[in-house]
Design a protein around this motif. Sequence first.
Motif, PDB file in Angstrom:
ATOM      1  N   ILE A 138       0.829  -1.198   0.000  1.00 18.94           N
ATOM      2  CA  ILE A 138       0.000   0.000   0.000  1.00 18.94           C
ATOM      3  C   ILE A 138       0.869   1.255   0.000  1.00 18.94           C
ATOM      4  CG2 ILE A 138      -1.708   1.331   1.294  1.00 18.94           C
ATOM      5  CD1 ILE A 138      -2.835  -1.172  -0.065  1.00 18.94           C
ATOM      6  N   ALA A 139       1.919   1.277   0.830  1.00 20.85           N
ATOM      7  CA  ALA A 139       2.797   2.437   0.863  1.00 20.85           C
ATOM      8  C   ALA A 139       3.481   2.643  -0.482  1.00 20.85           C
ATOM      9  CB  ALA A 139       3.837   2.281   1.969  1.00 20.85           C
ATOM     10  N   THR A 140       3.911   1.560  -1.119  1.00 21.71           N
ATOM     11  CA  THR A 140       4.560   1.658  -2.435  1.00 21.71           C
ATOM     12  C   THR A 140       3.594   2.201  -3.474  1.00 21.71           C
ATOM     13  OG1 THR A 140       6.067  -0.168  -1.931  1.00 21.71           O
ATOM     14  CG2 THR A 140       5.701   0.329  -4.251  1.00 21.71           C
ATOM     15  N   GLU A 141       2.371   1.689  -3.464  1.00 20.97           N
ATOM     16  CA  GLU A 141       1.372   2.143  -4.441  1.00 20.97           C
ATOM     17  C   GLU A 141       1.036   3.620  -4.254  1.00 20.97           C
ATOM     18  OE1 GLU A 141      -2.660   2.929  -5.979  1.00 20.97           O
ATOM     19  OE2 GLU A 141      -2.366   2.396  -3.878  1.00 20.97           O
ATOM     20  N   ILE A 142       0.840   4.052  -3.023  1.00 18.55           N
ATOM     21  CA  ILE A 142       0.492   5.449  -2.766  1.00 18.55           C
ATOM     22  C   ILE A 142       1.683   6.358  -3.052  1.00 18.55           C
ATOM     23  CG2 ILE A 142      -0.054   7.076  -0.904  1.00 18.55           C
ATOM     24  CD1 ILE A 142      -1.960   4.975   0.210  1.00 18.55           C
ATOM     25  N   GLY A 143       2.883   5.941  -2.648  1.00 13.50           N
ATOM     26  CA  GLY A 143       4.058   6.754  -2.938  1.00 13.50           C
ATOM     27  C   GLY A 143       4.255   6.971  -4.422  1.00 13.50           C
ATOM     28  N   SER A 144       4.022   5.939  -5.228  1.00  9.33           N
ATOM     29  CA  SER A 144       4.168   6.066  -6.678  1.00  9.33           C
ATOM     30  C   SER A 144       3.034   6.880  -7.286  1.00  9.33           C
ATOM     31  CB  SER A 144       4.213   4.668  -7.319  1.00  9.33           C
ATOM     32  OG  SER A 144       5.331   3.946  -6.882  1.00  9.33           O
ATOM     33  N   ARG A 145       1.817   6.591  -6.885  1.00  8.27           N
ATOM     34  CA  ARG A 145       0.653   7.267  -7.466  1.00  8.27           C
ATOM     35  C   ARG A 145       0.660   8.763  -7.171  1.00  8.27           C
ATOM     36  NH1 ARG A 145      -4.405   5.968  -9.319  1.00  8.27           N
ATOM     37  NH2 ARG A 145      -4.003   3.738  -9.052  1.00  8.27           N
TER      38      ARG A 145
END
Length: 447
Positions: free
Chosen positions: A293-300
């Motif tokens: 989740i952190a990776t997805e939000i950081g990228s998005r």
Amino acid sequence: MTHQQWVTLTGHHFADGRGHGAVLLAGTAPGSRGPRLLGRELLLAEDGKDYVTSAYGRHALDAAFVRNTAERARREGLVYLSVHNHASRDRVAFSKVDMTSHQRGYPALAQLTGQTVGGLVFTPYAAAGDLWFPDGSRSDLAEVNILTSNLLRLRPIPAARSSGHEESRYDRQARLFGDAGQEALGRLRVAVVGLGGVGSVLVELLARLGVGHLVLIDDDSVDVTNLPRLIAAEPSDVGKAKTEPAIRNARRANPDIQLTAINQRVEHPTAREELALVDWIFLAADGAAARYIATEIGSRYLIPITQMGVKIPVHSDTGDVGQVHAVTRPLLPGEGCLWCGGFINPTELAIDLHSERDRQAARYVAEAPTASVIGLNTLTAAEAVNHFTFSVTGLHDESSGPPTWILHRPRTSERDHILTRSRPGCDFCNPHGVLGRGHSPFAQVAA
């Protein structure tokens, strides 16, 4: 803008002292200080073909290039931003010819795309923006943030210098960061995901540094075995949410700090919404779902992440201790992520995204508690906060290149630097995936 977008833009615009053009397609998202535009893809205009002499004697983007990129912005629900450069250094503004061109073309472009459109003008040390909205209104851009090792903040004119840190509680550290650096820390909204051994140390350090707003996320409660490792935890905290001692400690360290506490797992909608608003994510939770989740939000949403962890292998039968690892992984959007590095196990992720009962049922062997020691937790937390602080205040030596992961082996006094790279085709690091999309709805791009 991402580090790679900035490298590409500066190489195209500032290499020869002449004017050049490009288009930046951007996603949109709310932010803690106002709406944000998120650089998703930079499209360079070829000199003499896409960037040509206009009928008014100045260079401009060719009509076909504008039409094609604007149509793409419409299909993908993205903001269209034309980009050019001026020859000045630390201040910049649109010329009268630029503004006339905007008034002539941007209202029609906004109607064509149904999205915000605008223009950006850059020097190597300044930026200005003129934004036009579909309803006919317009606005200046406040600043452009470049996500490099040092977080660059480009404005039309240099920020006003303040003075008087001698009278501040932050006198001693402002002598290193400068008043502007200390003010930058005070403007930030920072998330700490996981408030255990590493997370509680992070809260202490960030609050004392003067970070303006902390978002604290953890669904766990304090256990008696946590007390030796949770900063400021007391026996009376046993059974309480881990956010409670974290809140108390942050306010003790900095009475002016703003706090948002979420007693939920990171995949909860409230936690996701709050994460999307922050300027930096510290990931001190070790579950596969938290990493994903952190990776997805950081990228998005183009948010830097620092992930930390400590591994203390102790043989369950003999008690033999293996090599102890304390790792700090700073991650810039588009420059390599936890998925690229193989640190998100797909099987564990599938299990971790289910309910607690389903997670336990899916594991045939109960998870045994692992060793944890406050000094080792503090080692990785301090490394992470020092990297963050130097980045925000511009103190990283740019000649050292992009940030590296730091791996400590305390038993042998070794310290390794690991350079991360994005994996080709990664949906998190690729502009054709979620990188910089923000809240912009996904639309299938025509072939």
